[in-house]
Design a protein around this motif. Structure first.
Motif, short mmCIF file in Angstrom:
data_model
loop_
_atom_site.label_atom_id
_atom_site.label_comp_id
_atom_site.label_asym_id
_atom_site.label_seq_id
_atom_site.Cartn_x
_atom_site.Cartn_y
_atom_site.Cartn_z
N PRO A 139 0.83 -1.21 0.00
CA PRO A 139 0.00 0.00 0.00
C PRO A 139 0.86 1.26 0.00
CG PRO A 139 0.06 -0.95 2.20
CD PRO A 139 0.84 -1.88 1.30
N LEU A 140 0.49 2.22 -0.84
CA LEU A 140 1.20 3.51 -0.86
C LEU A 140 0.31 4.56 -0.23
CD1 LEU A 140 2.79 3.63 -4.45
CD2 LEU A 140 3.69 2.62 -2.35
N PHE A 141 0.82 5.17 0.83
CA PHE A 141 0.01 6.17 1.54
C PHE A 141 0.90 7.17 2.24
CE2 PHE A 141 0.72 2.54 4.33
CZ PHE A 141 1.16 3.15 5.51
N GLU A 142 0.27 8.19 2.78
CA GLU A 142 0.98 9.21 3.55
C GLU A 142 0.22 9.45 4.85
OE1 GLU A 142 2.27 12.77 0.87
OE2 GLU A 142 0.68 11.65 -0.13
N ALA A 143 0.95 9.82 5.90
CA ALA A 143 0.31 10.14 7.17
C ALA A 143 1.03 11.33 7.78
CB ALA A 143 0.37 8.95 8.12
N GLU A 144 0.28 12.20 8.40
CA GLU A 144 0.87 13.35 9.11
C GLU A 144 0.42 13.31 10.56
OE1 GLU A 144 0.16 17.03 6.96
OE2 GLU A 144 0.43 15.96 5.06
N TYR A 145 1.38 13.39 11.46
CA TYR A 145 1.11 13.39 12.90
C TYR A 145 0.19 12.24 13.28
CZ TYR A 145 3.17 17.95 12.21
OH TYR A 145 4.03 18.96 11.85
N GLY A 146 0.48 11.07 12.71
CA GLY A 146 -0.26 9.87 13.11
C GLY A 146 -1.54 9.64 12.37
N GLU A 147 -1.96 10.59 11.53
CA GLU A 147 -3.23 10.41 10.81
C GLU A 147 -2.96 10.14 9.33
OE1 GLU A 147 -6.21 10.37 12.20
OE2 GLU A 147 -5.43 10.90 14.20
N LEU A 148 -3.66 9.15 8.81
CA LEU A 148 -3.57 8.87 7.39
C LEU A 148 -4.13 10.06 6.61
CD1 LEU A 148 -2.79 6.28 5.76
CD2 LEU A 148 -5.24 5.78 5.64
N THR A 149 -3.37 10.59 5.67
CA THR A 149 -3.87 11.78 4.95
C THR A 149 -4.20 11.49 3.50
OG1 THR A 149 -1.60 12.41 4.48
CG2 THR A 149 -2.65 13.47 6.37
N GLN A 150 -3.52 10.52 2.91
CA GLN A 150 -3.71 10.30 1.47
C GLN A 150 -3.19 8.93 1.09
OE1 GLN A 150 -2.16 13.64 -0.81
NE2 GLN A 150 -2.47 12.52 -2.70
N SER A 151 -3.87 8.31 0.15
CA SER A 151 -3.31 7.06 -0.38
C SER A 151 -3.23 7.17 -1.89
CB SER A 151 -4.15 5.86 0.04
OG SER A 151 -5.51 6.10 -0.25
N THR A 152 -2.24 6.48 -2.48
CA THR A 152 -2.08 6.48 -3.93
C THR A 152 -2.93 5.34 -4.47
OG1 THR A 152 0.17 7.26 -3.61
CG2 THR A 152 -0.38 6.38 -5.79
N LYS A 153 -3.86 5.67 -5.34
CA LYS A 153 -4.82 4.68 -5.81
C LYS A 153 -4.16 3.68 -6.77
CE LYS A 153 -8.09 6.90 -3.68
NZ LYS A 153 -8.37 6.45 -2.30
N ILE A 154 -4.69 2.48 -6.75
CA ILE A 154 -4.26 1.46 -7.71
C ILE A 154 -4.81 1.85 -9.07
CG2 ILE A 154 -4.62 -0.94 -8.39
CD1 ILE A 154 -4.73 -1.63 -5.38
N ARG A 155 -3.94 1.89 -10.09
CA ARG A 155 -4.45 2.28 -11.43
C ARG A 155 -5.14 1.13 -12.12
NH1 ARG A 155 -0.58 4.38 -15.46
NH2 ARG A 155 -2.46 4.96 -16.59
#
Lengths: 332, 548
Positions: free
Chosen positions: A272-288
């Motif tokens: 899974p490709l994602f980003e989190a800031e200060y412990g919270e998931l903020t965004q994920s890169t969608k499967i194309r």
């Protein structure tokens, strides 16, 4: 290097979209760092990584981006591991950046020390990067890393995850995926390959420390990777990026398939490709284009036994993991 | 440099890894290649489609026009009337929808007309070539011969040039001002057009005019006729003379209930023309079922939209007075030369008509060939060798007059080929076509990198507006849409400088030479992993075995 979307530039994306490294139709400023002739080549030619090494690629991608973002002001500390071994057999070095080799387990602390020194010197421009493989990160260097997160030292820690101790002969690490064959988890007995429901998923652990920024990236999607490194450099404090880097030697795959495997890992939902800031998931890169996990497993000898009818339960477990990731990180 | 300063067991100086030439690990080496895109391969005119689309992507429309017209002097015409076999083979068709090559070609052609770009004749060779027939084949041959520097005179029996482009293709598909403009541009190169001039003895005309070579491009002008039994009281016409009469604005023969007999594009042309000329109703009778009709599906669809009736699997058996007797056919399982033939069922039905138009094919009118016995006519076509030369030395034949696919695009391709053959022949040589590169299929490409981009739809006139005039059915793309459509091209087999190889090489073993110059491998460091080949979106890299 911000991705602007003027009307003109939008038109120009159609042929290849934003997925290739560059595009002759794009203005230079909209291309990736890797597309430029001026990229730093932080790791240069002549290094001794195997053919098709994903780690050599991931490290150059990440460090070149950090160099661009900081106007070439970075210092990198490097844990023992493949990356260190193949770049610096004495008396040669493939590094074209300030670089220091630490012990296997203490790279986070060495980087913290460099950051503290820079602070003491009043240098707020030079930034520090710590890097290691998954063994040096999830196993041997885990305590030092957790300490770095806890102190929120101004260090970007990059883990190049190839799922094992590849340079010492492909032993299992706590980041080796379930079912995978390694030298220490041979595909024999009742539970062939690496065991399931053990191991550590370090991005989640990093998130639990509530540090400013956590992201996962993959060598197949350069735009996504560069954007994440750039974003990480926009924060102060402890940051963690884990880059999925296929290893032809350890995975039993073709050197030419390194990027393809990275792509398949992501598109199957297993990475899974994602980003989190200060412990919270903020965004994920969608499967194309979603693919079945079997397609991904089939291309690697380390999973050959999983695809045998006798081990269908293992395959089901891996499928369930992909589904869980897709749901948890909203990948579709 | 002294050895004693080095640490124990170390023989090298401290330095960059550049000293380590990892290229020695390699057993396969990557090389940049140009592969043949399937569109280029499929184009009967041999256009470098990928090449001119690439220039159109950069909005270099004149460059695109110049490259396109190297092979085809009629972009504005062909952007309208070509049945674009290129699009049928487009690799993008396997991902979403083929690139709208034809609509971009039309846009490029329109740019050429708008900006009045001109062709240039080649340096004068002093040789003279006579072309018989000012149809697409003859005009293309003249254009290419002129480019090669030969003097060209075209003779045509009609009062205007264009051949089937004018007298066969209705205006709603090809507005005449476009045709006239593109023909005029060829005249501007110094090609002489002699109209209203039928040739009845080729050799005599050749000698009288002192021509070094002759191109026979007389088409297939004789309509196939069937004599039906019964006592017909209505006119039985043929498609070609009907379309010609309409074009020349003579008395309209398409009045009342029009029955068109045939399943090809000419039948659709007549039916759609009849609707526009105000026929009461129009019925097309085809021996084949709809799926096997030789007319292009879009022609059938548009004809039906405009109100034509289609009766498939029927044959006309007799015509008595105004009553046409049809026999129903059933599909036969046997296929002969690609066509399915209906089998008689004995079931009969009748319809009434005021005029019947036969659109069942045309053959060569060989009247002008009888004085030249060495030109062999077989199966209603002129026999030619692979250089398009007839049995008579120096006399070449092309287009519908020789065995061919019989499309405008094929005719243009013949024109180019014969010009090269004649050019070589005039210089005492034999034309050798350049060897073709390997065709690039989708499995040699990595389509993941291409983003989804739905095809642009060309403006299309409503069927209600089509029926009462000859306004063009398909519209132009504007510049934004043409650019978008051109950029849907995946550049199959030809590097488009996406920087992928340069970016993904783990060994930094590729040099980027700068915009337009491509890339170069650093074989000193390339380990031969093959990732560049695997990840090249368009298949422009090949791995070859090293000689070790």
């Amino acid at each position: 290097m911000t991705q602007k979307n003027t009307a003109e530039q939008t038109v120009k994306f159609y042929q290849t979209g934003t997925f290739t490294v560059g595009n002759r139709l794009l203005d230079e400023e909209f291309r990736t760092v890797q597309a430029t002739e001026e990229r730093s080549n932080s790791i240069d030619s002549g290094h001794r990584a195997c053919q098709g090494c994903g780690q050599a690629l991931g490290a150059r991608y990440a460090l070149d981006t950090a160099m661009r973002v900081t106007n070439n002001k970075i210092i990198a500390a490097n844990a023992t591991g493949c990356l260190e071994v193949f770049t610096t057999p004495y008396p040669e070095t493939a590094w074209s950046i300030p670089w220091v080799h630490s012990l296997f387990g203490n790279v986070a602390s060495v980087a913290s020390g460099i950051a503290a020194t820079l602070k003491a010197k009043g240098d707020s421009e030079t930034r520090v990067i710590a890097q290691g493989g998954d063994g040096g990160t999830t196993d041997i260097g885990f305590a030092c890393l957790s300490g770095l997160f806890d102190r929120n030292d101004d260090v970007l820690y990059i883990c190049y995850d190839n799922g094992g101790y590849m340079n010492t002969g492909v032993q299992r690490s706590s980041a080796t995926p379930g079912g995978a064959r390694t030298a220490t988890t041979m595909p024999v007995g009742e539970h062939p390959g690496s065991s399931f429901n053990t191991g550590k998923f370090l991005p989640a652990i990093a998130m639990a420390h509530e540090i400013p920024y956590v992201a996962t990236a993959s060598v197949h999607d350069l735009h996504d990777l560069e954007r994440k490194v750039e974003k990480a450099m926009s924060f102060r404090g402890a940051r963690y990026i884990q880059i999925n880097v296929p290893c032809p030697l350890g995975w039993g795959s073709l050197p030419a398939h390194t990027i393809k495997l990275a792509r398949m890992g992501v598109e199957s939902g297993l990475v899974p490709l994602f980003e989190a800031e200060y412990g919270e998931l903020t965004q994920s890169t969608k499967i194309r284009y979603q693919i079945p996990v079997e397609d991904y497993l089939k291309a690697q000898r380390r999973f050959a036994h999983v695809l045998k009818p006798a081990n269908v339960a293992q395959l089901e477990t891996i499928r369930a993991l992909a589904e869980k990731n897709i749901k948890r990180y909203a990948l579709l | 440099m002294t050895v004693q300063h080095k640490p124990f067991a170390i023989t090298l100086d401290v330095g960059s890894s550049h000293l380590n030439k990892t290229g020695s690990w390699r057993s396969m080496r990557p090389v940049y290649v140009d592969r043949l895109p399937p569109c280029n391969k499929a184009c009967p005119s041999g256009e470098n489609i990928q090449g001119w689309l690439s220039l159109a992507e950069e909005k270099d429309y004149q460059g695109a026009w110049r490259l396109l017209t190297r092979d085809n002097p009629f972009p504005a015409v062909m952007g309208r009337v070509c049945y674009h076999p290129c699009e049928n083979t487009c690799n993008r068709g396997q991902l979403d929808v083929p690139v709208g090559i034809n609509s971009v070609e039309r846009f490029i052609g329109e740019q050429g007309l708008t900006h009045n770009w001109q062709f240039h004749a080649g340096e004068d060779t002093g040789k003279k070539v006579m072309v018989i027939g000012a149809g697409p084949a003859g005009l293309a041959a003249a254009y290419h011969l002129r480019r090669l520097g030969h003097q060209v005179t075209i003779f045509d029996a009609a009062e205007k040039p264009g051949g089937m482009m004018r007298y066969g293709i209705p205006k709603y598909r090809l507005p005449r001002e476009k045709l006239n403009a593109e023909i005029y541009r060829i005249e501007q190169m110094g090609v002489t057009l002699v109209l209203n001039h039928a040739i009845d003895n080729i050799e005599r005309s050749q000698q009288e005019g002192n021509f070094d070579a002759v191109v026979v491009a007389i088409g297939a002008q004789k309509s196939t006729h069937i004599d039906f039994s019964g006592q017909s009281s209505i006119p039985i016409l043929d498609a070609l003379s009907v379309l010609r009469a309409i074009e020349m604005e003579k008395r309209n023969p398409l009045i009342g209930r029009v029955v068109v007999y045939g399943g090809g594009n000419s039948a659709m042309d007549v039916a759609r023309t009849a609707i526009r000329m105000g026929a009461q109703d129009v019925t097309v009778i085809s021996r084949q079922e709809e799926a096997h009709m030789s007319a292009h599906p879009f022609e059938i669809k548009e004809a039906l939209e405009e109100g034509a009736q289609l009766l498939c699997l029927r044959a006309i058996t007799e015509i008595n007075g105004q009553v046409i007797t049809l026999e129903r056919l059933k599909t036969s399982e046997e296929h002969h030369s690609g066509h399915s033939h209906g089998v008689a069922t004995g079931e009969l039905e009748t319809i009434s008509a005021d005029v019947v138009v036969l659109a069942i094919g045309q053959v060569l009118n060989d009247d002008c060939l009888s004085a030249t016995p060495k030109i062999v006519v077989k199966n209603h076509t002129i026999e030619v060798n692979n250089m398009m030369q007839t049995g008579q030395d120096g006399i070449f034949a092309i287009g519908d007059a020789v065995p061919s696919q019989r499309s405008v695009t094929t005719a243009l391709g013949h024109g180019k080929k014969v010009a090269r053959a004649i050019h070589a022949w005039l210089n005492g040589k034999t034309y050798q076509p350049a060897p073709q590169n390997e065709v690039v299929t989708l499995d040699k490409m990595e389509p993941w990198y291409y983003s989804d981009a739905p095809r642009t739809v060309q403006p299309h006139l409503e069927s209600m507006r089509r029926k009462n005039g000859f306004a063009e059915v398909l519209g132009d793309l504007d510049q934004d849409h043409a650019t978008y459509e051109a950029r849907r091209c995946m550049s199959c087999g030809n590097c488009f400088e996406c920087d992928n190889c340069y970016g993904i090489c783990p060994d930094n073993a590729i040099t980027k030479l700068g915009s337009g110059k491509g890339f170069e491998f650093k074989y000193d460091y390339c380990k031969g992993c093959g990732m560049c080949e695997a990840e090249c979106p368009c298949g422009a890299i090949a791995m070859v075995t090293e000689d070790i």
